[in-house]
Design a protein around this motif. Sequence first.
Motif, PDB file in Angstrom:
ATOM      1  N   GLU A 166     -16.754   6.006 -85.899  1.00 25.23           N
ATOM      2  CA  GLU A 166     -16.038   4.613 -86.315  1.00 25.23           C
ATOM      3  C   GLU A 166     -17.129   3.374 -86.202  1.00 25.23           C
ATOM      4  OE1 GLU A 166     -16.566   4.515 -82.107  1.00 25.23           O
ATOM      5  OE2 GLU A 166     -15.400   5.929 -83.296  1.00 25.23           O
ATOM      6  N   LEU A 177      -8.533   0.535 -92.982  1.00 18.20           N
ATOM      7  CA  LEU A 177      -8.758   0.207 -91.565  1.00 18.20           C
ATOM      8  C   LEU A 177      -9.068  -1.130 -91.350  1.00 18.20           C
ATOM      9  CD1 LEU A 177      -9.288   1.350 -88.640  1.00 18.20           C
ATOM     10  CD2 LEU A 177     -11.862   1.364 -89.320  1.00 18.20           C
ATOM     11  N   TYR A 219     -12.298   6.192 -91.690  1.00 22.56           N
ATOM     12  CA  TYR A 219     -12.170   6.419 -90.231  1.00 22.56           C
ATOM     13  C   TYR A 219     -11.487   7.467 -89.724  1.00 22.56           C
ATOM     14  CZ  TYR A 219      -9.820   5.383 -85.609  1.00 22.56           C
ATOM     15  OH  TYR A 219      -9.346   5.479 -84.255  1.00 22.56           O
TER      16      TYR A 219
END
Length: 197
Positions: free
Chosen positions: A67, A96, A34
């Motif tokens: 993302e 993440l 990310y």
Amino acid sequence: MVIQEDLLITFGADIIQLQKSEMLFAENNAPAYYFQIRTGKIKLTNFQVENREFIQSIHENGDSVGEIFLFSKYKYPVNAVLMEDCTVLRLERSRLLKLLESDFEIQMKFLHYIAERSYHSCIFLNSLTSEDATHQLLTLLNHLKDGQTTERYSYKIPYTRKELAFLTGLRIETVIRTFKKMESENLIKIIKGRVYY
């Protein structure tokens, strides 16, 4: 800002420094991190024949980059190229997911952010099907100005005509000619070479 920096760092994000023209990630690589921009500007782009480029989107301070690809089985369909020197927060995909699992409110903010970007992408991509250059450029200018200000001619377009051409798939000459026409129709103002909308 998509996710608070201190929260990203708590979950193990590192801070990386990159220079203009470097790639954050490349087309056909598998997504593993990310990325959230701390400072700088990054474009998602595809390179085409004859040194042509199509810019999918431009991301700046506080934006995340790529993302959405972390949640699919596919490789990156675009390149992330730095438009200027950048500082980027980088967090492994597994961390993440743990961060998002830790707090429902953070999940919802993250999903809202992705939904907003998807909405604007759909509107923008739909405008590209138009053969009318004015329509394409007005859609882009409305997208860029959205939420910034409502006053006429108060928003300075932060991109060059070349970047706007790459964002719309138009030729640079077409952008220049269309802007002159739009200025004569009082849709924009051009002051010292900069476009105001």
